[in-house]
Motif scaffolding. Structure first.
Motif, mmCIF file in Angstrom:
data_model
loop_
_atom_site.group_PDB
_atom_site.id
_atom_site.type_symbol
_atom_site.label_atom_id
_atom_site.label_comp_id
_atom_site.label_asym_id
_atom_site.label_seq_id
_atom_site.Cartn_x
_atom_site.Cartn_y
_atom_site.Cartn_z
ATOM 1 N N GLU A 160 0.899 -1.096 0.061
ATOM 2 C CA GLU A 160 -0.030 -0.153 -0.086
ATOM 3 C C GLU A 160 0.934 1.291 0.007
ATOM 4 O OE1 GLU A 160 -3.768 1.987 2.510
ATOM 5 O OE2 GLU A 160 -2.494 0.390 3.495
ATOM 6 N N GLY A 161 0.528 2.319 -0.778
ATOM 7 C CA GLY A 161 1.079 3.382 -0.782
ATOM 8 C C GLY A 161 0.319 4.617 -0.594
ATOM 9 N N MET A 162 0.580 5.568 0.235
ATOM 10 C CA MET A 162 -0.370 6.951 0.288
ATOM 11 C C MET A 162 0.691 8.040 -0.018
ATOM 12 S SD MET A 162 -2.317 5.824 3.811
ATOM 13 C CE MET A 162 -1.013 4.737 4.374
ATOM 14 N N ILE A 163 0.379 8.725 -1.001
ATOM 15 C CA ILE A 163 1.254 9.845 -1.421
ATOM 16 C C ILE A 163 0.313 10.950 -1.325
ATOM 17 C CG2 ILE A 163 2.459 10.744 -3.409
ATOM 18 C CD1 ILE A 163 3.512 7.958 -2.456
ATOM 19 N N TRP A 164 1.060 12.227 -0.988
ATOM 20 C CA TRP A 164 0.539 13.612 -1.121
ATOM 21 C C TRP A 164 1.196 14.639 -1.973
ATOM 22 C CZ3 TRP A 164 1.795 11.206 3.633
ATOM 23 C CH2 TRP A 164 2.938 11.770 4.307
ATOM 24 N N GLY A 165 0.479 15.519 -2.331
ATOM 25 C CA GLY A 165 1.212 16.766 -2.908
ATOM 26 C C GLY A 165 0.420 17.597 -3.435
ATOM 27 N N PRO A 166 0.904 19.076 -3.971
ATOM 28 C CA PRO A 166 -0.022 19.969 -4.149
ATOM 29 C C PRO A 166 -0.837 19.789 -5.666
ATOM 30 C CG PRO A 166 2.275 20.708 -4.572
ATOM 31 C CD PRO A 166 2.115 19.243 -3.926
ATOM 32 N N VAL A 167 -1.657 20.655 -5.710
ATOM 33 C CA VAL A 167 -2.391 20.813 -7.095
ATOM 34 C C VAL A 167 -2.956 22.525 -7.248
ATOM 35 C CG1 VAL A 167 -4.873 20.263 -6.222
ATOM 36 C CG2 VAL A 167 -4.130 19.978 -8.614
ATOM 37 N N GLY A 168 -2.677 22.861 -8.489
ATOM 38 C CA GLY A 168 -3.271 24.145 -8.699
ATOM 39 C C GLY A 168 -4.350 24.374 -9.779
ATOM 40 N N LYS A 169 -4.870 25.290 -10.049
ATOM 41 C CA LYS A 169 -5.878 25.506 -11.124
ATOM 42 C C LYS A 169 -5.019 25.794 -12.412
ATOM 43 C CE LYS A 169 -9.732 26.360 -13.276
ATOM 44 N NZ LYS A 169 -10.671 25.375 -13.631
ATOM 45 N N ALA A 170 -5.128 25.020 -13.206
ATOM 46 C CA ALA A 170 -4.647 24.906 -14.745
ATOM 47 C C ALA A 170 -5.123 26.242 -15.322
ATOM 48 C CB ALA A 170 -4.711 23.789 -15.313
ATOM 49 N N SER A 222 -3.238 11.881 -2.578
ATOM 50 C CA SER A 222 -4.047 13.304 -2.106
ATOM 51 C C SER A 222 -3.380 14.708 -2.552
ATOM 52 C CB SER A 222 -4.065 13.093 -0.509
ATOM 53 O OG SER A 222 -4.782 14.321 -0.396
ATOM 54 N N LEU A 223 -4.225 15.219 -3.454
ATOM 55 C CA LEU A 223 -3.678 16.754 -4.185
ATOM 56 C C LEU A 223 -4.463 17.566 -3.473
ATOM 57 C CD1 LEU A 223 -4.093 15.336 -8.028
ATOM 58 C CD2 LEU A 223 -1.868 15.191 -6.504
ATOM 59 N N THR A 224 -3.773 18.466 -3.087
ATOM 60 C CA THR A 224 -4.365 19.505 -2.243
ATOM 61 C C THR A 224 -3.880 20.960 -2.627
ATOM 62 O OG1 THR A 224 -4.427 18.041 -0.262
ATOM 63 C CG2 THR A 224 -5.083 20.362 0.178
ATOM 64 N N GLN A 225 -4.783 21.950 -2.936
ATOM 65 C CA GLN A 225 -4.311 23.205 -3.346
ATOM 66 C C GLN A 225 -3.839 23.941 -1.793
ATOM 67 O OE1 GLN A 225 -7.888 25.286 -4.594
ATOM 68 N NE2 GLN A 225 -8.183 23.592 -6.385
ATOM 69 N N GLY A 226 -2.932 24.654 -2.203
ATOM 70 C CA GLY A 226 -2.415 25.641 -0.873
ATOM 71 C C GLY A 226 -1.195 24.832 0.040
ATOM 72 N N LEU A 227 -1.049 23.438 -0.159
ATOM 73 C CA LEU A 227 -0.098 22.875 0.436
ATOM 74 C C LEU A 227 0.975 22.259 -0.243
ATOM 75 C CD1 LEU A 227 -2.485 20.725 2.888
ATOM 76 C CD2 LEU A 227 -1.298 22.808 3.629
ATOM 77 N N TYR A 228 2.113 23.064 -0.421
ATOM 78 C CA TYR A 228 3.160 22.622 -1.318
ATOM 79 C C TYR A 228 4.121 21.802 -0.771
ATOM 80 C CZ TYR A 228 0.784 26.460 -3.602
ATOM 81 O OH TYR A 228 -0.353 27.189 -4.282
ATOM 82 N N ASP A 229 3.788 20.645 -0.149
ATOM 83 C CA ASP A 229 4.667 19.846 0.129
ATOM 84 C C ASP A 229 4.386 18.518 -0.216
ATOM 85 O OD1 ASP A 229 2.719 19.352 1.835
ATOM 86 O OD2 ASP A 229 3.705 19.074 3.499
ATOM 87 N N TYR A 230 5.363 17.552 -0.527
ATOM 88 C CA TYR A 230 5.353 16.067 -1.147
ATOM 89 C C TYR A 230 5.758 15.129 -0.166
ATOM 90 C CZ TYR A 230 4.988 18.469 -5.681
ATOM 91 O OH TYR A 230 4.613 19.166 -6.737
#
Length: 302
Positions: A160-170, A222-230
């Motif tokens: 199992e893998g749980m990965i997170w990082g940011p996403v922005g509005k293209a 998990s892709l989250t706006q405003g959280l700029y870490d990985y």
């Protein structure tokens, strides 16, 4: 004696990479230990896309010119003296048309992420490269970052893998494809190939992607706006969970540039085209799931 620098043409100024890459190659304000002198950017091509304003393009042009580079709006001038091409375009819909122009040169190409705007266009890019016998690869810098690579070595076959990082509005096209590519590159590296389906649940500030692999493996992104870490967690029977985080620094792109240089000198791909195509297939499946109201979508890798 060290090898001569490889002259690279920078195609596109609408991404920060078009200045951050040359900065690490040329800017003497960067500590010598962190520079990548084996790559020599001499010229850059400027053109408009929805991802950058005229003022932004002007600022980037001024910086590149301060490094001694020629910035032009003429394609033939931009590629006239290069040994290789770095396609640095934020707007993925421009990737295929500019790849078509660059592949005619017969020189190796680095195609910055994402592979393309659609899976069909990614296939066309691959076919063009085969037809013209031009080596290329495409990747996000996150695939090569130190902590991600260390986690991969520590847990090479996670259940199992749980990965997170940011996403922005293209500014144009799919936000999932445009910025989700970084975290999806990470999950593809860490989980390995074989993703079967993707299901997306949107939220007020991002998206949750659930990947199934047709066996006991599963992964979430998990892709989250405003959280700029990985970062992420890898889990496997018989060993403790492996938690990792990536720290964004001014030398963040150096590992990718070193991979580009190695590719240009040896011809060896640092990431297989099959893996890169699966990344694109996962992204497109995720985008389809989002537009279908969260229905699971197949990952088409053929």
């Amino acid at each position: 004696m060290s090898a001569s620098p490889i002259k690279v043409a920078i195609i596109g100024l609408d991404t920060s990479h078009s200045v951050e890459f040359p900065k690490l190659m040329l800017d003497k304000k960067v500590e010598e230990a962190y520079r990548v002198p084996g790559l020599l950017p001499t010229r850059a091509l400027r053109f408009d896309t929805p991802f950058q304003s005229k003022e932004g393009l002007d600022g980037r042009q001024a910086y590149l010119e301060s490094l001694g580079m020629l910035v032009t709006e003429d394609f033939d001038t931009a590629v006239a003296d290069c040994d290789a091409v770095l396609l640095e375009i934020n707007d993925a819909s421009f990737h295929l048309p500019y790849f078509q122009k660059c592949v005619e040169l017969g020189k190796p190409i680095f195609l910055d992420k994402p592979y393309a705007d659609t899976l069909e266009n990614a296939r066309t890019i691959h076919d063009l490269a085969e037809k013209h016998k031009v080596p290329f690869f495409t990747a996000s810098c996150l695939r090569f970052c130190q902590e991600t690579q260390a986690a991969h070595k520590a847990v090479p076959t996670p259940q199992e893998g749980m990965i997170w990082g940011p996403v922005g509005k293209a500014a144009a096209g799919s936000s999932i494809v445009w910025y989700g590519v970084h975290a999806v590159e990470m999950v593809q590296l860490l989980m390995g190939p074989g993703a079967r389906t993707v299901q997306v649940t949107p939220s007020a500030n991002g998206y949750l992607l659930v990947l199934s692999y047709g066996d006991e493996r599963k992964a979430t992104v998990s892709l989250t706006q405003g959280l700029y870490d990985y970062g992420g967690v890898l889990r496997c029977p018989g060993q403790p969970p492996r938690l990792f985080t990536e720290v964004i620094s001014e030398h963040f792109y150096r590992p990718l540039l070193l991979e580009i240089e190695s590719f240009l000198r040896t011809g060896k791909l640092p990431v297989s085209l099959e893996d890169s195509f699966e990344v694109m297939a996962i992204l497109e499946a995720a985008d389809r799931s989002f537009h279908s109201g969260g229905q699971p979508q197949m990952v088409f890798t053929r």
